[in-house]
Design a protein around this motif. Sequence first.
Motif, PDB file in Angstrom:
ATOM      1  N   GLY A  57      37.674  39.385  35.576  1.00  0.00           N
ATOM      2  CA  GLY A  57      37.423  39.715  36.976  1.00  0.00           C
ATOM      3  C   GLY A  57      36.234  40.630  37.170  1.00  0.00           C
ATOM      4  O   GLY A  57      36.121  41.328  38.164  1.00  0.00           O
TER       5      GLY A  57
ATOM      6  N   LEU B  73      34.236  36.617  33.287  1.00  0.00           N
ATOM      7  CA  LEU B  73      34.865  35.919  34.418  1.00  0.00           C
ATOM      8  C   LEU B  73      36.367  36.192  34.449  1.00  0.00           C
ATOM      9  O   LEU B  73      36.938  36.533  35.484  1.00  0.00           O
ATOM     10  N   LEU B  74      36.999  36.030  33.292  1.00  0.00           N
ATOM     11  CA  LEU B  74      38.456  36.163  33.237  1.00  0.00           C
ATOM     12  C   LEU B  74      38.895  37.593  33.513  1.00  0.00           C
ATOM     13  O   LEU B  74      39.956  37.829  34.075  1.00  0.00           O
TER      14      LEU B  74
ATOM     15  N   ILE C 222      33.209  39.600  37.438  1.00  0.00           N
ATOM     16  CA  ILE C 222      32.150  38.925  38.179  1.00  0.00           C
ATOM     17  C   ILE C 222      32.602  38.707  39.610  1.00  0.00           C
ATOM     18  O   ILE C 222      33.472  37.902  39.867  1.00  0.00           O
TER      19      ILE C 222
END
Lengths: 318, 334
Positions: B331, B328-329, B333
Amino acid sequence: MTHPFGVTLAALVPLTLASLMTGAASVDIFSALDDPWAMLVLMESRLPRTLAVLLTGAALSVAGMLLQALVRNRFVGPDTIGTAESAALGLLAVTLIAPATPIWGKILISSLCAMAGTALFVALIRRLPPREIMLVPISGIILSGVIGSVVVYIAWQADLMQYISTWLMLGEFSGVIAGRYEMLWFAAAAAALAWFAADRFAILSLGEEVATGLGLGTRGIMRFGLAVVAVVSAMVVTTVGMIPFIGLVVPNIVSRIMGDNLRQSLPMVAAAGAALLLSCDLVGRLIRYPFEIPVGTVMGFVGAGIFLYLLYRRPARV
Amino acid sequence: MSEAALHRPALSAPPIRLVGGLALLLLAASAIWLFQGLSSGNRGFILQLRAVKLGAMITVGAGIGVSTVLFQTVAGNRVLTPSIMGFDALYVLLQTAMISSLGAVGFSSVPELTKFLCEVALMCLLAMVLFGTLLGHGTRDIGRTILTGVILGFMFRSASQLLGRLIDPNEYAVVQAATVVNFSRADTTLLPIGAALCAAAVLAALKLSPRLDVMALGRDTAVSLGLRFAPMVLSTLGLVAVLVSVSTALVGPMALFGGAAFFGLIVTGITHGLVRSHRHEILLPAAALIAANILVIGQMIFERALGQQTALGVVIEFAGGLFFLYLLLKGRIR
């Protein structure tokens, strides 16, 4: 049109009466003044339970509203970002390290841990790629899973699974009698305090830059908000267990009706949260009378449904 | 498609060697699992117990590995897994609903195979309707899709709990027995059926792999290359449903314990890291072998070395959750 706040308050009266009259023991609460047995049931069991539900519903909903203003995202609630799991982790740690700590000490440490967990979430979502609104709630859910797995692992090692299961499982009020719920008054008091800072939260929800431009010290108000969310969650987790979705859906519904003026809408959020949770608790108590279904289960089903509706029906703005 | 299939270039050697190596590793791990510490006691009995558990782990591993790769191809996204999207919660809800409508006695008196086949058929139908509508149009807003799946899963779980509480306590005991994760639960009647169904689904997926390669290019490209997209989505989701049902029926809903939601994610993450190819012919067996290896070796370490049975799921949830947050962090996703 009648004012929605008035309607909600009016709905609370019959709900409360119904809650006082519902239970396994059949007593006539209207003759409680003459009947010592009915009085005992009322004062020791029915009234504490009803109050506990009202306080929890109101406090969690207000906490949810503050949280949504703080992180500027409508799809998070105190139960989906790891606050409850952090509170449980704190309780577990203090139980293992210093079991003799008095109950208020445990609650204090648990609240501090809940605050740290919430702050971790806030720090985390700042690093997310911008403009990805839906990633915020997802990160929260994953974070709570990660913290939860730490709690389970430690509890498993220490043979405390049964001890923690009540906090991490869905909340229920069936164990509430006089003397077992009074912590919830503190939760409600913390939520009530937020009303005095309502305008600041409303400004903060415009974004940090705008808020600073308007002369607001954002750090202080941010910390205050986190503290309220953490205290409410810690109290609720330790007394009745976490209740899903209530802090998520109620603020959404209210702000659709009343807009984002928090000073106006916070009392409505509190009343609506109390009414919704009390309705779910009543459903849980009546659907298989005289047996009970935990309110968390009912709320999980109802809340998930409302949430999905909001997810697809909301206009694109968040 | 057949024309294209004729002219496909042969697979290069490294991926094939990788799959071979993974298979050897699994063989070695299985041998250690079966024979380590075998004393002169009742060998036949111990071996049979261990073999059943081993069979369950390999079947479930293969099921989760292959179903996750298939699901990610349908969704056009590397971070979705069937259980993040609520697949196994749906299966549990289905099972609870069947127990509550048939009653415990009725439920127990239906032959194992019939019951299982009915469940799988119903599951396929529901999965196609539900996830087909969710994913069929190509997921533009991936965040909303994941969130929907997570919430749907939550809703299914609450609904099963609700149903579970509504039925008679004796029946609830049946529900509980049917919905607790345990690798030792697989028995000699269900395992052969489950393994056979799983193998059939994996073979079918391998057969479809040229089309899966095309589907992975994305809806528009795939359609312009002549792929009939909608039927392909439905059949792939059907295979996913079969695999998830088999794994869940064999060992219980791992998602309820936490592990499986990220297990598939870890597996496909490792698979894509190691394989470096987009060909499903090689991705699918590699994912199946990697998942089976993790389960067998991980379970061996936790059960024999650390003396704990259930810790594996917890560790997987922790590691998988951190891995997901990392994605997620970064980027990754979108």
